[in-house]
Design a protein around this motif. Sequence first.
Motif, PDB file in Angstrom:
ATOM      1  N   GLY A   1       0.814  -1.209   0.000  1.00 33.83           N
ATOM      2  CA  GLY A   1       0.000   0.000   0.000  1.00 33.83           C
ATOM      3  C   GLY A   1       0.846   1.258   0.000  1.00 33.83           C
ATOM      4  O   GLY A   1       0.559   2.215  -0.738  1.00 33.83           O
ATOM      5  N   ASN A   2       1.903   1.287   0.808  1.00 37.43           N
ATOM      6  CA  ASN A   2       2.783   2.462   0.856  1.00 37.43           C
ATOM      7  C   ASN A   2       3.498   2.665  -0.470  1.00 37.43           C
ATOM      8  O   ASN A   2       3.659   3.804  -0.938  1.00 37.43           O
ATOM      9  CB  ASN A   2       3.808   2.295   1.978  1.00 37.43           C
ATOM     10  CG  ASN A   2       3.166   2.273   3.347  1.00 37.43           C
ATOM     11  OD1 ASN A   2       2.099   2.835   3.542  1.00 37.43           O
ATOM     12  ND2 ASN A   2       3.801   1.618   4.304  1.00 37.43           N
TER      13      ASN A   2
ATOM     14  N   MET B   1       0.969   3.993  -3.115  1.00 34.21           N
ATOM     15  CA  MET B   1       0.637   5.391  -2.843  1.00 34.21           C
ATOM     16  C   MET B   1       1.773   6.323  -3.257  1.00 34.21           C
ATOM     17  O   MET B   1       1.557   7.357  -3.904  1.00 34.21           O
ATOM     18  CB  MET B   1       0.329   5.568  -1.352  1.00 34.21           C
ATOM     19  CG  MET B   1       0.139   7.020  -0.920  1.00 34.21           C
ATOM     20  SD  MET B   1      -1.261   7.822  -1.722  1.00 34.21           S
ATOM     21  CE  MET B   1      -2.619   7.157  -0.754  1.00 34.21           C
ATOM     22  N   ARG B   2       3.010   5.963  -2.929  1.00 37.79           N
ATOM     23  CA  ARG B   2       4.156   6.805  -3.295  1.00 37.79           C
ATOM     24  C   ARG B   2       4.318   6.868  -4.817  1.00 37.79           C
ATOM     25  O   ARG B   2       4.591   7.937  -5.365  1.00 37.79           O
ATOM     26  CB  ARG B   2       5.427   6.256  -2.645  1.00 37.79           C
ATOM     27  CG  ARG B   2       6.700   7.053  -2.923  1.00 37.79           C
ATOM     28  CD  ARG B   2       6.669   8.427  -2.280  1.00 37.79           C
ATOM     29  NE  ARG B   2       6.566   8.330  -0.839  1.00 37.79           N
ATOM     30  CZ  ARG B   2       7.610   8.199  -0.028  1.00 37.79           C
ATOM     31  NH1 ARG B   2       8.840   8.133  -0.538  1.00 37.79           N
ATOM     32  NH2 ARG B   2       7.434   8.137   1.270  1.00 37.79           N
TER      33      ARG B   2
ATOM     34  N   TYR C   1       1.982   6.508  -7.041  1.00 42.08           N
ATOM     35  CA  TYR C   1       0.902   7.319  -7.619  1.00 42.08           C
ATOM     36  C   TYR C   1       1.197   8.806  -7.440  1.00 42.08           C
ATOM     37  O   TYR C   1       0.967   9.609  -8.363  1.00 42.08           O
ATOM     38  CB  TYR C   1      -0.433   6.964  -6.954  1.00 42.08           C
ATOM     39  CG  TYR C   1      -1.604   7.720  -7.524  1.00 42.08           C
ATOM     40  CD1 TYR C   1      -2.218   7.299  -8.696  1.00 42.08           C
ATOM     41  CD2 TYR C   1      -2.084   8.877  -6.901  1.00 42.08           C
ATOM     42  CE1 TYR C   1      -3.302   7.996  -9.232  1.00 42.08           C
ATOM     43  CE2 TYR C   1      -3.152   9.582  -7.419  1.00 42.08           C
ATOM     44  CZ  TYR C   1      -3.751   9.143  -8.590  1.00 42.08           C
ATOM     45  OH  TYR C   1      -4.795   9.852  -9.137  1.00 42.08           O
ATOM     46  N   GLU C   2       1.692   9.195  -6.293  1.00 43.38           N
ATOM     47  CA  GLU C   2       1.998  10.608  -6.044  1.00 43.38           C
ATOM     48  C   GLU C   2       3.130  11.098  -6.939  1.00 43.38           C
ATOM     49  O   GLU C   2       3.181  12.290  -7.283  1.00 43.38           O
ATOM     50  CB  GLU C   2       2.378  10.805  -4.571  1.00 43.38           C
ATOM     51  CG  GLU C   2       1.258  10.513  -3.584  1.00 43.38           C
ATOM     52  CD  GLU C   2       0.130  11.532  -3.666  1.00 43.38           C
ATOM     53  OE1 GLU C   2       0.378  12.642  -4.166  1.00 43.38           O
ATOM     54  OE2 GLU C   2      -0.995  11.190  -3.243  1.00 43.38           O
TER      55      GLU C   2
ATOM     56  N   VAL D   1      -4.550   1.821  -5.083  1.00 41.46           N
ATOM     57  CA  VAL D   1      -4.057   2.688  -4.010  1.00 41.46           C
ATOM     58  C   VAL D   1      -5.085   2.767  -2.882  1.00 41.46           C
ATOM     59  O   VAL D   1      -4.758   2.623  -1.697  1.00 41.46           O
ATOM     60  CB  VAL D   1      -3.734   4.099  -4.555  1.00 41.46           C
ATOM     61  CG1 VAL D   1      -3.497   5.075  -3.398  1.00 41.46           C
ATOM     62  CG2 VAL D   1      -2.513   4.057  -5.452  1.00 41.46           C
ATOM     63  N   ASP D   2      -6.348   2.965  -3.257  1.00 41.82           N
ATOM     64  CA  ASP D   2      -7.399   3.110  -2.238  1.00 41.82           C
ATOM     65  C   ASP D   2      -7.675   1.804  -1.504  1.00 41.82           C
ATOM     66  O   ASP D   2      -7.760   1.777  -0.267  1.00 41.82           O
ATOM     67  CB  ASP D   2      -8.691   3.613  -2.900  1.00 41.82           C
ATOM     68  CG  ASP D   2      -8.615   5.075  -3.293  1.00 41.82           C
ATOM     69  OD1 ASP D   2      -7.923   5.831  -2.597  1.00 41.82           O
ATOM     70  OD2 ASP D   2      -9.229   5.456  -4.305  1.00 41.82           O
TER      71      ASP D   2
ATOM     72  N   LYS E   1      -4.911   0.703   0.782  1.00 40.50           N
ATOM     73  CA  LYS E   1      -4.880   1.570   1.967  1.00 40.50           C
ATOM     74  C   LYS E   1      -5.868   1.052   3.012  1.00 40.50           C
ATOM     75  O   LYS E   1      -5.543   0.967   4.203  1.00 40.50           O
ATOM     76  CB  LYS E   1      -5.229   3.003   1.570  1.00 40.50           C
ATOM     77  CG  LYS E   1      -5.342   3.982   2.737  1.00 40.50           C
ATOM     78  CD  LYS E   1      -5.610   5.385   2.213  1.00 40.50           C
ATOM     79  CE  LYS E   1      -5.869   6.365   3.356  1.00 40.50           C
ATOM     80  NZ  LYS E   1      -7.157   6.117   4.030  1.00 40.50           N
TER      81      LYS E   1
ATOM     82  N   THR F   1      -8.934   8.538  -4.366  1.00 38.13           N
ATOM     83  CA  THR F   1      -7.902   8.517  -5.412  1.00 38.13           C
ATOM     84  C   THR F   1      -8.526   8.127  -6.756  1.00 38.13           C
ATOM     85  O   THR F   1      -8.231   8.730  -7.792  1.00 38.13           O
ATOM     86  CB  THR F   1      -6.784   7.527  -5.041  1.00 38.13           C
ATOM     87  OG1 THR F   1      -6.346   7.767  -3.712  1.00 38.13           O
ATOM     88  CG2 THR F   1      -5.596   7.684  -5.989  1.00 38.13           C
TER      89      THR F   1
END
Length: 596
Positions: free
Chosen positions: A344-345, A348-349, A351-352, A384-385, A388, A435
């Motif tokens: 998950g981390n 997320m990273r 995607y950002e 991502v969602d 999470k 997201t």
Amino acid sequence: MATTKKRKVDAECRSFQEKWTNDYFFVEVKGKPVCLVCGNALAVMKKANLERHYSSKHAKLNELGGQMRLDKINALQRSLESQQAAFTRPRCDRDNVIQTSYVVSELIAKREGVEGEFVKECMVAAAELLASDKVKLLQSVSLSRRTVSDRITDLAQDSEKTLKDSAGDFQFFSLACDETTDITNTAQLAVFVRGITAEFDTREELLSLEAMHSTTRGEDLFERLVLSMKKLELTFEKLSGLTTDGAPAMVGSQKGLIAFVKKELNRLSLDPSDLIICHCIIYQESLCAQSLRLNNVMSTVVSCINFVKSRGFNSRQFKELLNDLDSEYGDLLYHCEVRWLSRGNMLMRFYELRDEVKQFMEMKGKPVRELNDSKWLCDLAFMVDITKYLSELNVKLQGPNQLLSSLLSNVKSFEAKLRLWKVQLERNNTVHFPTLEGQKPSTTLEYAGECAKLIEAFKERFKDVKSKQMELNIFATPFNVEPADVPDNLQHEIIQLQSDDELKARYNNLPLLEVYKRYISNDEFPTLRRHALKYASVFGTTYCCEQFFSKLSIAKSRLRSRLTNANLEQQLRVATSSIPANITRLTKEKQFQPSH
């Protein structure tokens, strides 16, 4: 002829009078009068004796009077006190030195990899600046490798003895078992015990660490488990549950550890169905997460991250690019399947930093067409969602001393959310997927299907523990169960409990175990209280084992691979135990040996 009774001076109960100090220069020390001038102690505390001694040996002091006489007495008293301190202080210092050695050794065991001699150097260096009068005392503290090892052994044995003493009060206990391989490829079986007393006091401690140098079959694990139980004199009659990691050697239907435990229960004429078998709920949740099949997302993301981070030059260039663009993040993150929360981390990273990754890959002549594909970006946003949410659930399931009922409540809550998300995504409602909502997808039916897969995975994997749902409800929510649905032996007590409005108010305002401890008495609710003791003692996860293995990998590292099995277990027992060792008693039993 009548016998004459001998007169005993001790029986006369004579007491020292303060005026004798001024009159005859005497003080009382341990119940005897002591002369301040010559230091002689008289056998009898009698005024005539003190006066005779003073007149015959120190008559010249009669010349002193007033303030001069008081000054002389005070000076002699200070001299006597300093002489006494010369004998008592070394003993006190010796005890403090030994106690310091124990305290520091305990800290070293809890902070693996620290050398005792290094700690001593730090203590002495600090004392030279802050307390120069204590330098010599600190230098006498022995913190050699041998001493620290011996101290840790003493601490571990003391904690184990305390645990053994308290185990005799356990009404029920459960075991959590897991296995790992250390740096020397030796299989290490960790067994933790969770016991509960009649007063609902729980204790979760390391039972044993068993090194297995040959095979690790179910029967081998069972033999070691029995040996571990014998250490604390635990019997199968009080065993309420067994929690494992789900490996074949643990859960095999014929030759797994659980199968051998059930055979032993049968042999002892105990009902194996009463044993609560639990596959670690954290493992189960992680396996459910693997049912997400958006492989196109993971393969592309992992490929890009490996290209950037597996080459030192590329990694440095990418960090410089992020710095030039004033990015919020400084780098990408790796993903490891063993570390459940890393996916998950990592997503997320990524995607950002998707725009920065796209720019860097094009700069390197390795354009990633998926980063220009809106459908793929929607898939990434959904992953991502959902990861999470899965990570948040995983974190809720972690931690020591968690009740099985609470863990299952978290799982059921997540399942309810999945059903809600499924219905909403079928209607293109992305309110709970921020997201994904940012990508404005044209349809979300595919993602509703992924939620459906998760629902089925949770339903299948947690069916065993859900089979105990009624028993858990009786324990956790006794005011909400229907009396007709509970076992016959509990029906009357449940009715009596539900009819007590004051007790219901206590239940709503206090922690569950506190309610049972203080208000569900054994006189009124004996069967319900025993039922609660059983289910409060059960492990729901092998979290304690996983946390323990993290410490094991540090304690027995590449630089300490020759650590013996006995020393390894003792060090880890001190590092993980919540039982404070009786350092004061250990100090008194240890002979002082100053460091050279």
